[in-house]
Write a protein that holds these residues in place. Structure first.
Motif, PDB file in Angstrom:
ATOM      1  N   LYS A   1     -44.092  -9.493  35.663  1.00 24.13           N
ATOM      2  CA  LYS A   1     -45.272  -9.645  34.799  1.00 24.13           C
ATOM      3  C   LYS A   1     -45.718  -8.289  34.265  1.00 24.13           C
ATOM      4  O   LYS A   1     -46.088  -8.146  33.081  1.00 24.13           O
TER       5      LYS A   1
ATOM      6  N   PHE B   1     -42.573 -11.644  41.026  1.00 25.71           N
ATOM      7  CA  PHE B   1     -43.395 -12.131  39.915  1.00 25.71           C
ATOM      8  C   PHE B   1     -44.286 -11.025  39.375  1.00 25.71           C
ATOM      9  O   PHE B   1     -44.385 -10.813  38.156  1.00 25.71           O
ATOM     10  N   GLU B   2     -44.954 -10.295  40.274  1.00 30.63           N
ATOM     11  CA  GLU B   2     -45.865  -9.238  39.824  1.00 30.63           C
ATOM     12  C   GLU B   2     -45.106  -8.140  39.100  1.00 30.63           C
ATOM     13  O   GLU B   2     -45.575  -7.598  38.086  1.00 30.63           O
TER      14      GLU B   2
ATOM     15  N   SER C   1     -40.172 -14.501  44.663  1.00 30.41           N
ATOM     16  CA  SER C   1     -41.274 -14.092  45.537  1.00 30.41           C
ATOM     17  C   SER C   1     -42.447 -13.576  44.706  1.00 30.41           C
ATOM     18  O   SER C   1     -42.332 -13.305  43.500  1.00 30.41           O
ATOM     19  N   THR C   2     -43.594 -13.425  45.359  1.00 25.85           N
ATOM     20  CA  THR C   2     -44.796 -12.910  44.672  1.00 25.85           C
ATOM     21  C   THR C   2     -44.553 -11.503  44.163  1.00 25.85           C
ATOM     22  O   THR C   2     -44.968 -11.138  43.052  1.00 25.85           O
TER      23      THR C   2
ATOM     24  N   LYS D   1     -44.281 -17.755  35.939  1.00 26.68           N
ATOM     25  CA  LYS D   1     -45.238 -18.463  36.777  1.00 26.68           C
ATOM     26  C   LYS D   1     -44.636 -19.769  37.319  1.00 26.68           C
ATOM     27  O   LYS D   1     -44.844 -20.157  38.482  1.00 26.68           O
TER      28      LYS D   1
ATOM     29  N   LEU E   1     -42.378 -18.929  40.177  1.00 26.89           N
ATOM     30  CA  LEU E   1     -43.172 -18.590  41.366  1.00 26.89           C
ATOM     31  C   LEU E   1     -43.709 -19.849  42.032  1.00 26.89           C
ATOM     32  O   LEU E   1     -43.661 -19.994  43.263  1.00 26.89           O
ATOM     33  N   ASP E   2     -44.237 -20.773  41.231  1.00 32.82           N
ATOM     34  CA  ASP E   2     -44.806 -22.006  41.792  1.00 32.82           C
ATOM     35  C   ASP E   2     -43.745 -22.841  42.510  1.00 32.82           C
ATOM     36  O   ASP E   2     -44.032 -23.535  43.492  1.00 32.82           O
TER      37      ASP E   2
END
Length: 340
Positions: free
Chosen positions: A331, A327-328, A323-324, A314, A317-318
């Protein structure tokens, strides 16, 4: 035309040079069938010097001003011609005028590449170009070594000889320079300063004074340019911090062309930075620590718990480092291992 008027026209009362043509450095006053009137006037302008020559030998030299031509003002010519104190007759002598004006904006260049010896690269071949300015400082020396008895001697005539002097002097002075060639190639003022002194000495031998000398461009052969580029790149790679900065500078302009934009580039650079730091730490540890016993157990790096791992992802990502989508995906992998 009467005999009296014909005889009168054979004597010159006033000697002067108006410099009607640009670029003339030396001019012989036309004396064929003429004699100089005793007591005549010699006018020398502020940017000129006049020289009397008797049978090829320099006699008297006159600076700017108006001079009356007598045995008192022509002592050397009087001696050479063995005139007595009562001499007042017309006389023959060659008179040369020299322009002492500063010749500015003169271009120089090496028509072919010159070879120099360098402490770093061995032999270096280059072409160089620039500007210089000069003036006649010693008319007597200039007459005896350069212009001679020619009726007209121009700037173009002189600069044909000066180009050879410039190139040979430049090759000699740069070949014996203590400063590395790479430093001089990057600083053209340094190169000009290295060369100017020897060129001044060479010009002085011919009665010339060098005023300005500069280098405006240097052309290197393609193979030497490639060698210099590689050397610069190796120098940057030797310092990981500089190398990382170099990577950033080259990667940012390409960000818009990459999938994920700046975030994707940031993630790639972050991974590269971590890899570089890890390699540097490993090399440093290898140089300082003694070799471990062969039977020693290998320590296994602790795996962070799922909650810590998710917090790390996280944070990346912040900060825009991943990239999103990345991250997904990461996760989902952590959650799968947690519940699996």
């Amino acid at each position: 035309m009467s005999l009296g008027s014909f005889i009168k026209k054979q004597f010159i009362d006033i000697l002067q040079w108006n410099e009607d043509v640009e670029g003339v450095l030396a001019f012989r006053y036309p004396m064929q069938d003429f004699e100089i009137q005793y007591g005549g006037s010699l006018t020398v302008r502020e940017s000129q010097v006049a020289v009397f020559v008797n049978e090829g030998k320099i006699a008297d030299v006159f600076g700017p001003g108006m001079h009356k031509l007598t045995t008192q003002t022509l002592p050397v010519l009087t001696y050479l011609k063995n005139w007595d104190k009562l001499f007042e007759s017309p006389f023959k002598s060659d008179v040369y005028f020299f322009s002492t004006r500063l010749q500015t904006g003169r271009k120089w260049g090496t028509p072919q590449a010159i070879t120099l010896r360098d402490t770093d690269f061995g032999m270096v071949r280059l072409r160089a170009f620039g500007m210089y300015s000069y003036a006649i400082a010693d008319a007597r020396k200039f007459f005896t070594t350069i212009s001679g008895t020619r009726a007209v001697y121009t700037r173009d005539d002189l600069e044909e000889q000066l180009r050879g002097i410039l190139v040979s002097t430049m090759a000699t002075s740069l070949g014996t320079a203590s400063a590395p060639f790479l430093d001089m190639a990057a600083n053209q003022t340094l190169m000009a300063g290295q060369v100017k002194g020897p060129i001044e000495s060479a010009f002085e031998k011919y009665g010339l004074a060098l005023d300005v000398f500069n280098v405006t461009s240097i052309n290197l052969p393609e193979d030497l340019q490639e060698a210099l580029d590689k050397r610069i790149a190796m120098g940057m790679a030797g310092d990981l911090n500089k190398y990382t900065q170099y990577q950033v500078a080259n990667a940012v302009p390409l960000a818009a062309q990459n999938e994920g934009g700046m975030a994707g580039v940031g993630a790639s650079l972050s991974a590269g930075l971590v890899l570089g730091q890890t390699m540097a730490q490993g090399l440093a540890a290898g140089q300082k620590a003694p070799p471990a016993p062969s039977a020693a157990p290998v320590a296994t790096a602790a795996t962070p718990d799922p909650e810590t791992r998710l917090a790390q992802l996280k944070g990346l990502l912040d900060k825009g480092l991943i990239s999103t989508g990345d991250f997904e995906s990461a996760k989902a992998e952590v959650i799968k291992k947690l519940v699996g």
